[in-house]
Design a protein around this motif. Structure first.
Motif, short mmCIF file in Angstrom:
data_model
loop_
_atom_site.label_atom_id
_atom_site.label_comp_id
_atom_site.label_asym_id
_atom_site.label_seq_id
_atom_site.Cartn_x
_atom_site.Cartn_y
_atom_site.Cartn_z
N SER A 166 -4.25 5.63 -17.82
CA SER A 166 -4.34 5.98 -19.24
C SER A 166 -2.96 5.85 -19.87
N GLY A 167 -2.88 6.01 -21.19
CA GLY A 167 -1.63 5.84 -21.90
C GLY A 167 -0.52 6.73 -21.37
N GLY A 168 0.62 6.13 -21.05
CA GLY A 168 1.77 6.89 -20.58
C GLY A 168 1.75 7.22 -19.11
N GLN A 169 0.70 6.85 -18.39
CA GLN A 169 0.65 7.13 -16.96
C GLN A 169 1.26 6.00 -16.15
N TYR A 170 1.80 6.34 -14.99
CA TYR A 170 2.34 5.33 -14.07
C TYR A 170 2.29 5.90 -12.66
N TRP A 171 2.44 5.01 -11.68
CA TRP A 171 2.30 5.38 -10.28
C TRP A 171 3.66 5.49 -9.60
N ASN A 172 3.76 6.44 -8.68
CA ASN A 172 4.94 6.58 -7.83
C ASN A 172 4.48 6.50 -6.38
N ILE A 173 4.99 5.50 -5.65
CA ILE A 173 4.58 5.24 -4.27
C ILE A 173 5.75 5.49 -3.33
N ASN A 174 5.51 6.24 -2.27
CA ASN A 174 6.52 6.47 -1.24
C ASN A 174 5.94 6.14 0.12
N LEU A 175 6.59 5.20 0.82
CA LEU A 175 6.14 4.81 2.14
C LEU A 175 6.75 5.71 3.20
N PRO A 176 5.97 6.02 4.26
CA PRO A 176 6.49 6.84 5.35
C PRO A 176 7.43 6.02 6.24
N HIS A 177 8.05 6.70 7.19
CA HIS A 177 9.02 6.05 8.08
C HIS A 177 9.14 6.88 9.34
N PRO A 178 9.34 6.22 10.50
CA PRO A 178 9.48 4.78 10.70
C PRO A 178 8.14 4.05 10.63
N LEU A 179 8.21 2.75 10.37
CA LEU A 179 7.04 1.88 10.31
C LEU A 179 7.26 0.70 11.24
N ASP A 180 6.16 0.08 11.65
CA ASP A 180 6.28 -1.22 12.30
C ASP A 180 5.24 -2.14 11.71
N ILE A 181 5.31 -3.40 12.07
CA ILE A 181 4.47 -4.40 11.43
C ILE A 181 3.00 -4.21 11.76
N ASN A 182 2.72 -3.53 12.88
CA ASN A 182 1.34 -3.35 13.32
C ASN A 182 0.74 -2.00 12.94
N SER A 183 1.53 -1.14 12.32
CA SER A 183 0.99 0.15 11.89
C SER A 183 0.14 -0.03 10.64
N HIS A 184 -0.80 0.86 10.45
CA HIS A 184 -1.73 0.77 9.31
C HIS A 184 -1.84 2.14 8.63
N PRO A 185 -0.78 2.60 8.00
CA PRO A 185 -0.85 3.91 7.35
C PRO A 185 -1.83 3.91 6.19
N LYS A 186 -2.63 4.96 6.10
CA LYS A 186 -3.52 5.12 4.96
C LYS A 186 -2.73 5.69 3.79
N TYR A 187 -3.28 5.54 2.61
CA TYR A 187 -2.63 6.15 1.45
C TYR A 187 -3.43 7.35 0.99
N ARG A 188 -2.73 8.27 0.36
CA ARG A 188 -3.38 9.45 -0.22
C ARG A 188 -2.82 9.66 -1.62
N ILE A 189 -3.71 9.89 -2.57
CA ILE A 189 -3.29 10.22 -3.93
C ILE A 189 -3.04 11.73 -3.98
N CYS A 190 -1.86 12.14 -4.39
CA CYS A 190 -1.47 13.54 -4.27
C CYS A 190 -0.47 13.90 -5.37
N GLY A 191 -0.25 15.19 -5.52
CA GLY A 191 0.66 15.69 -6.55
C GLY A 191 2.08 15.82 -6.05
N LEU A 192 2.99 16.09 -6.98
CA LEU A 192 4.39 16.28 -6.65
C LEU A 192 4.64 17.63 -5.99
N GLU A 193 5.54 17.63 -5.01
CA GLU A 193 6.06 18.87 -4.47
C GLU A 193 6.93 19.51 -5.55
N LYS A 194 6.66 20.76 -5.89
CA LYS A 194 7.38 21.43 -6.97
C LYS A 194 8.69 22.07 -6.52
N ASN A 195 8.84 22.34 -5.23
CA ASN A 195 10.03 23.01 -4.74
C ASN A 195 11.13 22.01 -4.42
#
Length: 240
Positions: A166-195
């Motif tokens: 919607s208007g004014g919305q945008y996405w923020n994506i953070n990848l986990p670590h460590p990763l390798d080429i054969n890993s298949h991490p799922k994504y989750r839509i979630c809120g910001l940590e407030k602390n």
């Protein structure tokens, strides 16, 4: 409430601007370029020098100098938000997307406010464009393999780009670590940590240095910090 997702493909080409806050010659930007090339026409508009932590700084009274160094790349003597403004107001106003990153280090929770990476995407959302900020968390004692990061960004971006904004919305994506080429991490839509993470200032007299440990920061269940630190791709919908 976080939702688990799966990967799909994007169908049609799009016009994409990419930028970052680390500088135009940094490996994270090169990795992002490789990830988005299959998705459509790409233009790079990025800072000449590192601008990490400048937040949403913009240039108003002084001129913003920019030079074209390739057929599809502009280098800007300004902030990430300046790069977004020039890209969408001057160089490619018909662009459909602006994608910022890939930042070497997470932009989770309250980090989104000082982040130049996130600010570039936020400015695009303010200007009515679709936008994404992308960051790679770096686990303690590890380094980034940018080939691996580009591989995983190339997988997640088409999925997120298919989702509605919607208007004014945008996405923020953070990848986990460590990763390798054969890993298949799922994504989750979630809120910001407030602390905020814990930190202190060390020093004497009139000189003080920040000292903090982001790896042991607060992580409320289901928030972006918890998701990313648990090995999944954290995807957060932000509002400009």
């Amino acid at each position: 409430m976080c939702r688990r997702g799966f990967f799909v493909a994007v169908g049609k080409p799009v016009k994409i601007i990419i930028t970052n806050d680390d500088g135009h010659d940094e490996p994270g930007l090169a990795a992002l370029y490789q990830a988005v090339r299959p998705l459509g026409d790409v233009m790079i508009v990025a800072p000449e020098r590192p601008q990490s932590g400048v937040g949403h700084t913009i240039t108003l009274k002084d001129g913003v100098f920019a030079r074209k160094i390739d057929g599809f790349k502009y280098v800007v003597q300004g902030s990430p938000a300046d790069c977004t403004r020039l890209a969408l107001k001057v160089f490619a106003p018909a662009a459909e997307w602006l994608i910022s990153g890939i930042n070497p280090g997470a932009n989770l929770g309250t980090d989104v406010y000082p982040s130049g990476t996130v600010a570039a995407a936020r400015e695009a959302a303010i200007l009515g464009k679709k936008a994404i900020a992308v960051s790679q968390y770096i686990a303690d004692g590890h380094t980034i393999d940018w080939t691996v990061t580009a591989h995983h960004v190339a997988r997640i971006l088409p999925v997120i780009m298919e989702k509605s904004l919607s208007g004014g919305q945008y996405w923020n994506i953070n990848l986990p670590h460590p990763l390798d080429i054969n890993s298949h991490p799922k994504y989750r839509i979630c809120g910001l940590e407030k602390n905020p993470h814990d930190y202190v200032f060390m020093g004497e007299s009139d000189c003080y240095f920040y000292d903090g440990d982001i790896h042991n920061r607060p992580r409320s269940p289901g928030t972006d910090v918890d998701v990313c630190y648990s090995g999944q791709i954290a995807v957060t919908l932000l509002q400009a």
